[in-house]
Structure formats: structure tokens, C-alpha cells
Motif scaffolding. Structure first.
Motif, mmCIF file in Angstrom:
data_model
loop_
_atom_site.group_PDB
_atom_site.id
_atom_site.type_symbol
_atom_site.label_atom_id
_atom_site.label_comp_id
_atom_site.label_asym_id
_atom_site.label_seq_id
_atom_site.Cartn_x
_atom_site.Cartn_y
_atom_site.Cartn_z
ATOM 1 N N PHE A 102 -7.350 -4.446 4.198
ATOM 2 C CA PHE A 102 -6.317 -3.505 3.785
ATOM 3 C C PHE A 102 -6.832 -2.069 3.826
ATOM 4 C CE2 PHE A 102 -5.120 -7.591 2.128
ATOM 5 C CZ PHE A 102 -3.805 -7.673 2.536
ATOM 6 N N ASP A 103 -7.547 -1.763 4.887
ATOM 7 C CA ASP A 103 -8.064 -0.423 5.119
ATOM 8 C C ASP A 103 -6.888 0.506 5.363
ATOM 9 O OD1 ASP A 103 -9.081 1.943 6.204
ATOM 10 O OD2 ASP A 103 -10.591 0.926 7.409
ATOM 11 N N GLU A 104 -6.626 1.373 4.400
ATOM 12 C CA GLU A 104 -5.440 2.224 4.479
ATOM 13 C C GLU A 104 -5.520 3.295 5.563
ATOM 14 O OE1 GLU A 104 -3.287 2.613 0.450
ATOM 15 O OE2 GLU A 104 -5.427 2.452 -0.046
ATOM 16 N N THR A 105 -6.657 3.404 6.223
ATOM 17 C CA THR A 105 -6.716 4.293 7.390
ATOM 18 C C THR A 105 -6.138 3.600 8.620
ATOM 19 O OG1 THR A 105 -8.983 3.643 8.007
ATOM 20 C CG2 THR A 105 -8.748 5.517 6.499
ATOM 21 N N HIS A 106 -5.886 2.263 8.527
ATOM 22 C CA HIS A 106 -5.355 1.506 9.664
ATOM 23 C C HIS A 106 -4.051 0.773 9.361
ATOM 24 C CE1 HIS A 106 -9.009 2.371 11.786
ATOM 25 N NE2 HIS A 106 -9.742 1.709 10.930
ATOM 26 N N VAL A 107 -3.808 0.448 8.094
ATOM 27 C CA VAL A 107 -2.599 -0.300 7.736
ATOM 28 C C VAL A 107 -1.920 0.365 6.545
ATOM 29 C CG1 VAL A 107 -3.495 -2.515 8.572
ATOM 30 C CG2 VAL A 107 -3.795 -1.895 6.177
ATOM 31 N N GLN A 108 -0.618 0.163 6.459
ATOM 32 C CA GLN A 108 0.144 0.651 5.314
ATOM 33 C C GLN A 108 0.103 -0.423 4.238
ATOM 34 O OE1 GLN A 108 2.822 3.331 5.936
ATOM 35 N NE2 GLN A 108 3.660 3.347 3.890
ATOM 36 N N VAL A 109 -0.245 -0.036 3.025
ATOM 37 C CA VAL A 109 -0.312 -0.973 1.908
ATOM 38 C C VAL A 109 0.811 -0.620 0.942
ATOM 39 C CG1 VAL A 109 -1.744 -1.858 0.033
ATOM 40 C CG2 VAL A 109 -2.812 -1.160 2.187
ATOM 41 N N ASP A 110 1.743 -1.575 0.757
ATOM 42 C CA ASP A 110 2.868 -1.290 -0.126
ATOM 43 C C ASP A 110 2.435 -1.366 -1.590
ATOM 44 O OD1 ASP A 110 3.023 -4.008 -1.056
ATOM 45 O OD2 ASP A 110 4.345 -4.529 0.604
ATOM 46 N N ALA A 111 3.298 -0.921 -2.471
ATOM 47 C CA ALA A 111 2.962 -0.808 -3.894
ATOM 48 C C ALA A 111 2.569 -2.155 -4.510
ATOM 49 C CB ALA A 111 4.128 -0.196 -4.662
ATOM 50 N N GLU A 112 3.263 -3.211 -4.174
ATOM 51 C CA GLU A 112 2.941 -4.520 -4.753
ATOM 52 C C GLU A 112 1.578 -5.017 -4.275
ATOM 53 O OE1 GLU A 112 2.816 -8.015 -6.851
ATOM 54 O OE2 GLU A 112 3.937 -6.174 -7.194
ATOM 55 N N ARG A 113 1.295 -4.852 -3.003
ATOM 56 C CA ARG A 113 -0.019 -5.268 -2.472
ATOM 57 C C ARG A 113 -1.125 -4.430 -3.108
ATOM 58 N NH1 ARG A 113 -1.902 -9.683 -0.047
ATOM 59 N NH2 ARG A 113 0.064 -9.670 1.021
#
Length: 124
Positions: A38-49
């Protein structure tokens, strides 16, 4: 002597986290890292995740002997602030790779040890 270390970091420093984790596990230590999937520089992480990932890390922290924060350029970020606060509240020593930009993070830490020293095995 082996120990258990949690590593906290902004996703922008995950390469450094991977390097440090590899050296620590290679020396027989137990290591808790952020979830690299879940590297936020590559994927979008929603609030629940994000909530799930945050609590997974926080719930594992009390079993660790140390929280090491990779703080490139002094940057820590909001999630790392939470992890530092949680560790300090549980009496877990917090060591940073660099002096943080945020004085409150520094106030909750036990000190600073450069990442190069930590990778070289001086963390223990």
C-alpha cells in the motif's frame, strides 16, 4: 542478543525501510514494517483501508522493543506522528534516522541514529 523493532516511515522512504528491514532480519531480529503493498506513492489508499493498516501497525507495536523512524530530511508525516505518539505512550523507545522537523516528535523520542548506522548494525 536479538530484539523486535518496528520501522515507521512515510511511503516515500520505503526503499530505505526495505534495506534496513533486510539487514535487521538478516541479523536475526524481528521486524515490523509498513505494508509495502500500500505504498501511497504508487496506489491510492482509501480511508477504510488506511484505518485498517493504521490499526494493524498500532496493535503490533506493544510487542516491539523499539520504534525506529526513517525521517529523511526530517520529514515524518501525520501517520508517523500517530505511531510515534502511540509508541511513546506505551513506553517503547523511539529512535529517529534524522532530527525531525516537528519538535513534538523529537520530544517523544529517545534520540537520533543515522540510517547508515542502523543499517550497519549499530541499532542494537
Amino acid at each position: 542478543m536479538t530484539f523486535s523493532v518496528a520501522i515507521a516511515s512515510s511511503s516515500r522512504f520505503y526503499d530505505d525501510v526495505r534495506t534496513l528491514a533486510s539487514h535487521l532480519t538478516g541479523a536475526g531480529h524481528s521486524v515490523l514494517t509498513p505494508d509495502f503493498d500500500f505504498d501511497e506513492t504508487h496506489v491510492q489508499v482509501d480511508a477504510e483501508r488506511k484505518r485498517q493498516l493504521t490499526w494493524r501497525f498500532l496493535n503490533a507495536l506493544p510487542s516491539c522493543d523499539l520504534l525506529y523512524v526513517v525521517a529523511g530530511g526530517g520529514y515524518t508525516g501525520c501517520s508517523v506522528h500517530i505511531e510515534v505518539s502511540y509508541a511513546a505512550a506505551h513506553g517503547i523507545p523511539v529512535v529517529l534516522s534524522e532530527t525531525p522537523l516537528e519538535d513534538a516528535v523529537l520530544a517523544l523520542s529517545s534520540g537520533v541514529m543515522p540510517l547508515s548506522d542502523a543499517v550497519a548494525g549499530k541499532l542494537s
